[in-house]
Design a protein around this motif. Sequence first.
Motif, PDB file in Angstrom:
ATOM      1  N   VAL A 140       1.078  -1.204   0.284  1.00  0.00           N
ATOM      2  CA  VAL A 140       0.074  -0.237  -0.147  1.00  0.00           C
ATOM      3  C   VAL A 140       0.859   0.989  -0.112  1.00  0.00           C
ATOM      4  CG1 VAL A 140      -1.121   1.078   1.142  1.00  0.00           C
ATOM      5  CG2 VAL A 140      -2.096  -0.917   1.354  1.00  0.00           C
ATOM      6  N   GLY A 141       0.898   2.028  -0.726  1.00  0.00           N
ATOM      7  CA  GLY A 141       0.965   3.472  -1.147  1.00  0.00           C
ATOM      8  C   GLY A 141       0.768   4.650   0.016  1.00  0.00           C
ATOM      9  N   THR A 142       1.044   5.484   0.268  1.00  0.00           N
ATOM     10  CA  THR A 142       1.172   6.213   1.213  1.00  0.00           C
ATOM     11  C   THR A 142       0.292   7.498   0.721  1.00  0.00           C
ATOM     12  OG1 THR A 142       3.087   6.219   3.129  1.00  0.00           O
ATOM     13  CG2 THR A 142       2.036   8.063   2.791  1.00  0.00           C
ATOM     14  N   GLY A 143      -0.705   7.244   1.603  1.00  0.00           N
ATOM     15  CA  GLY A 143      -2.215   8.069   0.374  1.00  0.00           C
ATOM     16  C   GLY A 143      -2.982   7.429   0.034  1.00  0.00           C
ATOM     17  N   GLU A 144      -2.727   6.829  -0.939  1.00  0.00           N
ATOM     18  CA  GLU A 144      -4.156   5.577  -0.829  1.00  0.00           C
ATOM     19  C   GLU A 144      -5.114   5.689  -0.099  1.00  0.00           C
ATOM     20  OE1 GLU A 144      -2.903   2.704  -4.648  1.00  0.00           O
ATOM     21  OE2 GLU A 144      -1.195   2.212  -2.577  1.00  0.00           O
ATOM     22  N   THR A 145      -5.932   5.319  -0.578  1.00  0.00           N
ATOM     23  CA  THR A 145      -7.370   4.708   0.314  1.00  0.00           C
ATOM     24  C   THR A 145      -7.378   3.465   0.176  1.00  0.00           C
ATOM     25  OG1 THR A 145      -8.618   6.719  -1.122  1.00  0.00           O
ATOM     26  CG2 THR A 145      -9.621   5.407   0.251  1.00  0.00           C
ATOM     27  N   LYS A 153      -8.761  -6.197   9.523  1.00  0.00           N
ATOM     28  CA  LYS A 153      -8.013  -5.838  10.362  1.00  0.00           C
ATOM     29  C   LYS A 153      -7.356  -4.579   9.339  1.00  0.00           C
ATOM     30  CE  LYS A 153      -5.086  -9.653  12.397  1.00  0.00           C
ATOM     31  NZ  LYS A 153      -4.241 -10.548  11.677  1.00  0.00           N
ATOM     32  N   VAL A 154      -7.274  -3.287  10.119  1.00  0.00           N
ATOM     33  CA  VAL A 154      -6.737  -1.994   9.655  1.00  0.00           C
ATOM     34  C   VAL A 154      -5.379  -2.969   8.759  1.00  0.00           C
ATOM     35  CG1 VAL A 154      -6.343   0.205   9.514  1.00  0.00           C
ATOM     36  CG2 VAL A 154      -8.717  -1.012  10.881  1.00  0.00           C
ATOM     37  N   PRO A 155      -4.988  -2.421   7.674  1.00  0.00           N
ATOM     38  CA  PRO A 155      -3.441  -3.263   7.517  1.00  0.00           C
ATOM     39  C   PRO A 155      -2.707  -1.816   7.350  1.00  0.00           C
ATOM     40  CG  PRO A 155      -5.102  -2.355   5.173  1.00  0.00           C
ATOM     41  CD  PRO A 155      -6.020  -2.384   6.725  1.00  0.00           C
ATOM     42  N   VAL A 156      -3.058  -0.621   7.784  1.00  0.00           N
ATOM     43  CA  VAL A 156      -2.180   0.768   8.044  1.00  0.00           C
ATOM     44  C   VAL A 156      -2.436   1.636   8.856  1.00  0.00           C
ATOM     45  CG1 VAL A 156      -1.222   0.566   5.206  1.00  0.00           C
ATOM     46  CG2 VAL A 156      -3.908   2.213   6.431  1.00  0.00           C
ATOM     47  N   ASP A 157      -1.768   2.037   9.180  1.00  0.00           N
ATOM     48  CA  ASP A 157      -2.551   3.565   9.825  1.00  0.00           C
ATOM     49  C   ASP A 157      -1.882   4.458   8.994  1.00  0.00           C
ATOM     50  OD1 ASP A 157      -0.822   2.251  12.029  1.00  0.00           O
ATOM     51  OD2 ASP A 157       0.942   4.053  12.542  1.00  0.00           O
ATOM     52  N   GLY A 158      -3.542   5.529   9.850  1.00  0.00           N
ATOM     53  CA  GLY A 158      -4.184   6.313   8.478  1.00  0.00           C
ATOM     54  C   GLY A 158      -5.385   6.952   9.035  1.00  0.00           C
ATOM     55  N   GLU A 159      -6.020   7.600   8.507  1.00  0.00           N
ATOM     56  CA  GLU A 159      -6.592   8.794   8.876  1.00  0.00           C
ATOM     57  C   GLU A 159      -8.021   8.775   8.159  1.00  0.00           C
ATOM     58  OE1 GLU A 159      -8.401  13.296   8.853  1.00  0.00           O
ATOM     59  OE2 GLU A 159      -6.503  12.996   8.582  1.00  0.00           O
ATOM     60  N   VAL A 160      -8.962   8.761   9.104  1.00  0.00           N
ATOM     61  CA  VAL A 160     -10.583   7.852   8.191  1.00  0.00           C
ATOM     62  C   VAL A 160     -10.915   9.186   7.760  1.00  0.00           C
ATOM     63  CG1 VAL A 160     -13.132   7.178   8.489  1.00  0.00           C
ATOM     64  CG2 VAL A 160     -10.851   6.518   9.954  1.00  0.00           C
ATOM     65  N   GLN A 199     -13.278   4.411   4.999  1.00  0.00           N
ATOM     66  CA  GLN A 199     -12.452   4.434   3.821  1.00  0.00           C
ATOM     67  C   GLN A 199     -12.123   5.498   4.548  1.00  0.00           C
ATOM     68  OE1 GLN A 199     -13.740   6.272   0.253  1.00  0.00           O
ATOM     69  NE2 GLN A 199     -16.178   5.771   1.128  1.00  0.00           N
ATOM     70  N   VAL A 200     -10.283   4.538   4.625  1.00  0.00           N
ATOM     71  CA  VAL A 200      -8.888   5.292   5.056  1.00  0.00           C
ATOM     72  C   VAL A 200      -8.178   5.516   4.910  1.00  0.00           C
ATOM     73  CG1 VAL A 200      -7.145   4.382   7.121  1.00  0.00           C
ATOM     74  CG2 VAL A 200      -9.520   4.127   7.576  1.00  0.00           C
ATOM     75  N   ARG A 201      -7.436   7.080   4.183  1.00  0.00           N
ATOM     76  CA  ARG A 201      -6.133   7.415   3.730  1.00  0.00           C
ATOM     77  C   ARG A 201      -4.992   6.748   4.439  1.00  0.00           C
ATOM     78  NH1 ARG A 201      -7.200  12.178   3.874  1.00  0.00           N
ATOM     79  NH2 ARG A 201      -6.154  13.532   5.474  1.00  0.00           N
ATOM     80  N   ALA A 202      -3.849   6.347   3.586  1.00  0.00           N
ATOM     81  CA  ALA A 202      -3.082   5.594   4.607  1.00  0.00           C
ATOM     82  C   ALA A 202      -2.182   6.773   4.273  1.00  0.00           C
ATOM     83  CB  ALA A 202      -2.495   4.660   3.733  1.00  0.00           C
ATOM     84  N   THR A 203      -1.105   7.264   5.481  1.00  0.00           N
ATOM     85  CA  THR A 203      -0.587   7.675   6.493  1.00  0.00           C
ATOM     86  C   THR A 203       0.960   6.831   7.041  1.00  0.00           C
ATOM     87  OG1 THR A 203      -1.411   7.584   8.307  1.00  0.00           O
ATOM     88  CG2 THR A 203      -2.593   9.637   7.271  1.00  0.00           C
TER      89      THR A 203
END
Length: 643
Positions: A140-145, A153-160, A199-203
């Motif tokens: 997963v790339g940073t910034g991807e949804t 499971k949540v696969p990344v750290d991110g912001e909803v 929907q989470v934006r990966a950080t």
Amino acid sequence: MNTLQRWWHGPWAVPTVSGAAILASFFVARVLGSDPVSNIFMVAAALVAGIPIAVKAVRALAVKNISIDLLVSVAAAGAIIVGEYWEAAAVTFLFAVGHALEARTMNKTRSALAELVAVAPDVAVVMRDGQQVEVPAGAVGTGETVLVKNGAKVPVDGEVIAGTGAVDEASITGESIPVEKAAGDRVFAGTVSRGGFLQVRATGVGADTTLARIIHRVEEAQDVKAKTQAFIDRFATWYTPGIMALALVVGLVTGDVVLALTLLVIGCPGALVISIPVAIVAGIGRAARDGILIKGGEFLESSARIDAVAVDKTGTLTEGRPQLSDVVVLDPAVDRGQVLAWAAAAEAGSEHPLARPILEAAAAEGLATPGLPDAVQPVPGKGITATTGGRRVLVGNAALLDQLGVADAVGAAAAAEELAAAGRTPMIVAVDETVVGVVAVADQVRADAAEMVRRLHAAGVTRVVMLTGDAPLVAEAIGAATGVDEVRAGLLPEDKLDAVRELQRQGRTVAMVGDGVNDAPALATADIGVAMGAAGSAVAVETADIALMGDNLRKLPEAIGLAKRTVSVMRQNITVALVTVTLLLAGVFAGGVTMAIGMLVHEASVLVVIANAMRLLRRREDTTRDATAREEYPAAPAELVTR
């Protein structure tokens, strides 16, 4: 690799084959009556179990380390040479079984780390070109949804960025109650959706996630030696050669080679050597499960001695989110809304943290403000002056009125002092030359702050000190609401550092609890630096001696209690190890303790030590809770920071 191959390369292959050879030896001797063949099987059993031990001994010698394996190897070889085949086989077989059991139980003590690794997500569902695509989590790339569905499971750290749902964050914070998530909230890799669709934006992805940092820290922490462990290692370095020298002297003096070889086996300090690391691994593992990240054995051991805790106020004892609490009207010609509107008009041009709650309150009440003021002049330590719509507006303390020559004819200073005594931050509002009222903001005391202080006292902490840059009246109000033993107010960062040093000069072991940034000097100087709410904070995870991953104050006394239990287990293990060796040595000289019996007791003591340490893995109910824990503690408000 199939099941048989995995077993063959596992810890139980050697003791199984060696044990089979011993059984074959007994069968041949008793059923067939062939002692020579029986001896061959017994020697084979000793070689199968003994060769791996000897290899380890040689490797240790190559790095100038005289290990326990060398004692067993010499004893077994000597027993074969003098014809004591059963003793040689029994010693090596029992030692191999002990190693296998030790490996298995040590893996159990590391189970917390294994659980953390297990919760790491493997795949992620990502939106690419308008399509849902399943990819490895690390891809997963940073910034991807990323899409997180119920049960996933949540696969990344991110912001909803869209959707709502409940997320179980126990793997990160130790709290089992799912947390409701909506747009703008943060989520962490390894947590589990318990309902809804997000929907989470990966950080943060891969090694940059909070979970990855925790796993890395726990891996490192379980290998960091405590001071007691370092001492035991140094002791063993001299003890092992000492036992070899003693066995040699006894053999030469008595002429009894078997007695000398038995001393080598009996003197093995295996339980002593493992007594500390197994407790450290179990203690740190238990803490990790509960959302408490301890940097290493040294800090775990030091935490058991904590008897003073210095606590920053804002964001620790209080919520750290000030809100408007009071609007006092002092001019009959205006109403409450006008006082708040004038204050908001001036604060619209302020960068001060207290401007936000005033502006938010004005917006929430639908009050119209003229936008940005025409001119703004901050007055450090006193307040702000602004020009808006051709009117001069002052928002600040009584000293600001005096400086600008505005007369306080309506008792604004007294009203402000009364609000401050109640734990609010008052700001006098004046328009042109007339005082119109006082507004106040408040930062609510955490609901569990008083309970944390009570639990710290129950855990053996005799001094809880609040360190804050706030005004004394406000600080005293917070101190009264939380039950701290001492309040030190009006402090700069260097003053907090001096306060920690003063506690240390009194002979106390000090823990400092703060946010890891503003309180950095004090955190670094304290014996133990504790970061609150470290989930998602790379700085806190990397720099704090103890990081409380959740925002739960009660984790602090829980961490101290666990540290005390761990040190208690360490002491118990050392006692078991030393008493066992002492009794066995006495038994050898008194007669009746053979090599095989000695090794059996020795391995039993190792297992007792490990089993004792594994008690730390069990979740212990908080025994500090009592009837007072059910009392309602007043959530008295307090200021965030003085101007």
